[in-house]
Design a protein around this motif. Structure first.
Motif, PDB file in Angstrom:
ATOM      1  N   VAL A  32       0.763  -1.228   0.007  1.00  0.00           N
ATOM      2  CA  VAL A  32       0.026   0.009  -0.068  1.00  0.00           C
ATOM      3  C   VAL A  32       0.840   1.060   0.094  1.00  0.00           C
ATOM      4  CG1 VAL A  32      -0.348   0.498   2.489  1.00  0.00           C
ATOM      5  CG2 VAL A  32      -2.221   0.912   0.878  1.00  0.00           C
ATOM      6  N   ASP A  33       2.077   1.206   0.584  1.00  0.00           N
ATOM      7  CA  ASP A  33       2.969   2.222   0.710  1.00  0.00           C
ATOM      8  C   ASP A  33       3.325   2.677  -0.963  1.00  0.00           C
ATOM      9  OD1 ASP A  33       2.879   2.800   3.170  1.00  0.00           O
ATOM     10  OD2 ASP A  33       4.662   1.973   3.880  1.00  0.00           O
ATOM     11  N   MET A  34       3.832   1.591  -1.434  1.00  0.00           N
ATOM     12  CA  MET A  34       3.983   1.691  -2.962  1.00  0.00           C
ATOM     13  C   MET A  34       3.025   2.089  -3.834  1.00  0.00           C
ATOM     14  SD  MET A  34       3.718  -0.262  -5.878  1.00  0.00           S
ATOM     15  CE  MET A  34       3.303  -1.983  -5.602  1.00  0.00           C
ATOM     16  N   LEU A  35       1.975   1.797  -3.603  1.00  0.00           N
ATOM     17  CA  LEU A  35       0.737   2.017  -4.527  1.00  0.00           C
ATOM     18  C   LEU A  35       0.411   3.642  -4.151  1.00  0.00           C
ATOM     19  CD1 LEU A  35      -1.778  -0.674  -3.963  1.00  0.00           C
ATOM     20  CD2 LEU A  35      -0.380  -0.632  -6.057  1.00  0.00           C
ATOM     21  N   GLU A  36       0.516   4.140  -2.911  1.00  0.00           N
ATOM     22  CA  GLU A  36       0.332   5.497  -2.709  1.00  0.00           C
ATOM     23  C   GLU A  36       1.312   6.455  -3.552  1.00  0.00           C
ATOM     24  OE1 GLU A  36       0.532   5.774   1.572  1.00  0.00           O
ATOM     25  OE2 GLU A  36      -1.599   5.095   1.696  1.00  0.00           O
ATOM     26  N   GLN A  37       2.606   5.784  -3.760  1.00  0.00           N
ATOM     27  CA  GLN A  37       3.442   6.633  -4.553  1.00  0.00           C
ATOM     28  C   GLN A  37       3.639   6.376  -5.827  1.00  0.00           C
ATOM     29  OE1 GLN A  37       5.272   9.237  -2.720  1.00  0.00           O
ATOM     30  NE2 GLN A  37       3.454   8.650  -1.238  1.00  0.00           N
ATOM     31  N   ASN A 114      -7.738   4.789  -9.647  1.00  0.00           N
ATOM     32  CA  ASN A 114      -7.713   4.802  -8.251  1.00  0.00           C
ATOM     33  C   ASN A 114      -8.801   3.935  -7.857  1.00  0.00           C
ATOM     34  OD1 ASN A 114      -6.458   5.746  -5.741  1.00  0.00           O
ATOM     35  ND2 ASN A 114      -7.906   7.736  -5.673  1.00  0.00           N
ATOM     36  N   VAL A 115      -9.176   2.866  -7.951  1.00  0.00           N
ATOM     37  CA  VAL A 115     -10.448   1.938  -7.409  1.00  0.00           C
ATOM     38  C   VAL A 115      -9.553   0.939  -6.515  1.00  0.00           C
ATOM     39  CG1 VAL A 115     -11.899   0.206  -8.052  1.00  0.00           C
ATOM     40  CG2 VAL A 115     -11.857   2.300  -9.416  1.00  0.00           C
ATOM     41  N   THR A 116     -10.358   0.676  -5.523  1.00  0.00           N
ATOM     42  CA  THR A 116      -9.873  -0.318  -4.540  1.00  0.00           C
ATOM     43  C   THR A 116      -9.366  -1.539  -5.278  1.00  0.00           C
ATOM     44  OG1 THR A 116     -11.314   0.399  -2.802  1.00  0.00           O
ATOM     45  CG2 THR A 116     -10.370  -1.935  -2.663  1.00  0.00           C
ATOM     46  N   GLY A 146      -7.835   0.399  -0.231  1.00  0.00           N
ATOM     47  CA  GLY A 146      -8.909   1.454  -0.651  1.00  0.00           C
ATOM     48  C   GLY A 146      -8.861   2.485   0.144  1.00  0.00           C
ATOM     49  N   PRO A 147      -9.839   3.338   0.684  1.00  0.00           N
ATOM     50  CA  PRO A 147      -9.865   4.276   1.338  1.00  0.00           C
ATOM     51  C   PRO A 147      -9.153   4.023   2.804  1.00  0.00           C
ATOM     52  CG  PRO A 147     -12.103   4.332   0.447  1.00  0.00           C
ATOM     53  CD  PRO A 147     -11.216   3.040  -0.044  1.00  0.00           C
ATOM     54  N   TRP A 223     -21.090  -3.705  -9.953  1.00  0.00           N
ATOM     55  CA  TRP A 223     -19.960  -4.129 -10.515  1.00  0.00           C
ATOM     56  C   TRP A 223     -18.865  -3.346 -10.587  1.00  0.00           C
ATOM     57  CZ3 TRP A 223     -18.253  -8.956 -11.538  1.00  0.00           C
ATOM     58  CH2 TRP A 223     -17.338  -9.309 -12.449  1.00  0.00           C
ATOM     59  N   ILE A 224     -17.749  -3.812  -9.826  1.00  0.00           N
ATOM     60  CA  ILE A 224     -16.294  -2.747  -9.714  1.00  0.00           C
ATOM     61  C   ILE A 224     -15.124  -3.320 -10.620  1.00  0.00           C
ATOM     62  CG2 ILE A 224     -14.673  -1.947  -8.080  1.00  0.00           C
ATOM     63  CD1 ILE A 224     -16.615  -2.374  -5.854  1.00  0.00           C
ATOM     64  N   GLY A 225     -15.489  -4.680 -10.756  1.00  0.00           N
ATOM     65  CA  GLY A 225     -14.169  -5.138 -11.596  1.00  0.00           C
ATOM     66  C   GLY A 225     -13.212  -5.440 -10.966  1.00  0.00           C
ATOM     67  N   SER A 226     -13.025  -5.418  -9.732  1.00  0.00           N
ATOM     68  CA  SER A 226     -12.012  -5.797  -8.862  1.00  0.00           C
ATOM     69  C   SER A 226     -12.625  -6.875  -7.889  1.00  0.00           C
ATOM     70  CB  SER A 226     -11.377  -4.733  -8.157  1.00  0.00           C
ATOM     71  OG  SER A 226     -10.732  -5.097  -6.979  1.00  0.00           O
ATOM     72  N   MET A 227     -12.263  -7.949  -7.996  1.00  0.00           N
ATOM     73  CA  MET A 227     -12.675  -9.038  -7.197  1.00  0.00           C
ATOM     74  C   MET A 227     -12.402  -8.775  -5.587  1.00  0.00           C
ATOM     75  SD  MET A 227     -11.891 -13.256  -6.881  1.00  0.00           S
ATOM     76  CE  MET A 227     -13.165 -14.285  -6.162  1.00  0.00           C
ATOM     77  N   VAL A 228     -11.587  -8.379  -5.072  1.00  0.00           N
ATOM     78  CA  VAL A 228     -11.241  -7.919  -3.764  1.00  0.00           C
ATOM     79  C   VAL A 228     -12.309  -6.945  -3.406  1.00  0.00           C
ATOM     80  CG1 VAL A 228     -10.006  -6.798  -2.012  1.00  0.00           C
ATOM     81  CG2 VAL A 228      -8.827  -8.763  -3.541  1.00  0.00           C
ATOM     82  N   ALA A 229     -12.666  -5.991  -4.230  1.00  0.00           N
ATOM     83  CA  ALA A 229     -13.591  -4.834  -3.802  1.00  0.00           C
ATOM     84  C   ALA A 229     -14.927  -5.212  -3.849  1.00  0.00           C
ATOM     85  CB  ALA A 229     -13.491  -3.797  -4.865  1.00  0.00           C
TER      86      ALA A 229
END
Length: 315
Positions: A32-37, A114-116, A146-147, A223-229
């Motif tokens: 998550v740190d990597m994704l934020e940057q 920027n979707v989960t 996500g948030p 339908w988000i298209g991200s299985m986790v979400a």
């Protein structure tokens, strides 16, 4: 609040299995740190290679896989890693008792908006071989970026949810989560309707009919298209997720991978009182034919899953 380490110490698992879950949590905190940057550092786009699934790999898929591999290599309890991003299983120098199967970055096609997205994982005994049924899982879960960064985990005695705090620790925010038996939400990619089988078409048509349909109530489609979400929404408030076998995916056996997508999500769902099937059989009962086997996935609130199952029973 109860921290992850404290919760693990209270579960009916040995400390080594607990350490594997802790390693996945630590990998998630780094991801998550990597994704934020990533947008700032230009970590976007493709790497110019294709994984065993025939899918073009994104930079963040590869980096996430490297992060998971690094954390598991550092844990002497882990000896094998199966990953969506690697053609073959990695047999580590460790002689530990456990194998991890993972999708390091599920839903990565959504990162540019920027979707989960998330990390999915399954833990099994290494001496059971690479192709064990889902019933052999000792633990499973996912991390949703996500948030908030949320870790969902089960060790076979219910489902707990943890949230990453400012100090880098996962704090329990929900315990013994139960998926509502009934729901009025369903998640399916309706753009694929022309490929659906009769059971899927029949179930969705009943939902679209609303109060005049067989269920007698109005439905909303998500339908988000991200299985986790999509699965996390269902875990927390009910619903059903469908990625059925259709005429386009039939030759491959389905769309989603059994070992590191369907099985861990099915274990989470069942431990939360929900159900997970292919349409005709329980997902956790399938004996894999290979580490990247694909299967249809239908999971969520038990009442909705039973309705889909009834449609399949008709034909």
């Amino acid at each position: 609040m109860t921290e992850l380490a404290q919760w693990l110490s209270q579960q009916p698992v040995d400390s080594e299995l607990g350490s594997v879950i802790a390693s996945m949590a630590a990998a998630g905190a780094e991801i998550v740190d990597m994704l934020e940057q990533a947008p700032i550092e230009g970590l976007v786009g493709l790497v110019g290679s294709v994984n065993v699934q025939g899918e073009e790999q994104k930079q963040l898929d590869v980096i996430s896989n490297d992060i998971v591999l690094k954390h598991l290599r550092q844990n002497p309890a882990v000896s094998i890693l199966v990953s969506e991003e690697l053609d073959e299983a990695v047999h580590m120098e460790n002689q530990g008792a456990y194998m991890v199967a993972t999708d390091p970055l599920d839903g990565s096609s959504n990162l540019d908006v920027n979707v989960t997205v998330g990390t999915i994982f399954s833990v099994l005994r290494a001496n059971g071989g690479l192709t064990q049924p889902g019933t052999a899982q000792l633990a499973a879960g996912y991390i949703a970026y996500g948030p908030a960064t949320t870790l969902v985990v089960t060790v076979g005695s219910g489902v707990a949810v943890f949230t990453l705090d400012k100090n880098g620790a996962f704090q329990m925010t929900h315990e013994n989560v139960r998926v509502p038996e009934a729901s009025a939400e369903y998640a399916i990619n309706t753009a694929r309707e022309r490929f659906w089988d009769a059971a899927t078409k029949g179930y969705v048509a009943e939902n679209v009919a609303g109060e005049s349909g067989a269920a007698g109530k109005r439905y909303n489609m998500r339908w988000i298209g991200s299985m986790v979400a999509d699965v996390h929404r269902i875990l927390m408030r009910g619903g059903i997720f469908l990625y059925p076998l259709d005429s386009e995916t039939a030759s491959k056996g389905g769309r989603l991978r059994l070992l590191y997508e369907a099985n861990p999500m099915a274990m989470v769902m069942e431990q939360a009182g929900a159900a997970a099937i292919t349409g005709r059989e329980r997902i956790l009962d399938i004996v894999p034919s290979g580490i990247h086997q694909r299967v249809p996935v239908i999971l969520g609130s038990s009442e909705e899953v039973r309705r889909v199952e009834a449609w399949y029973a008709k034909g």
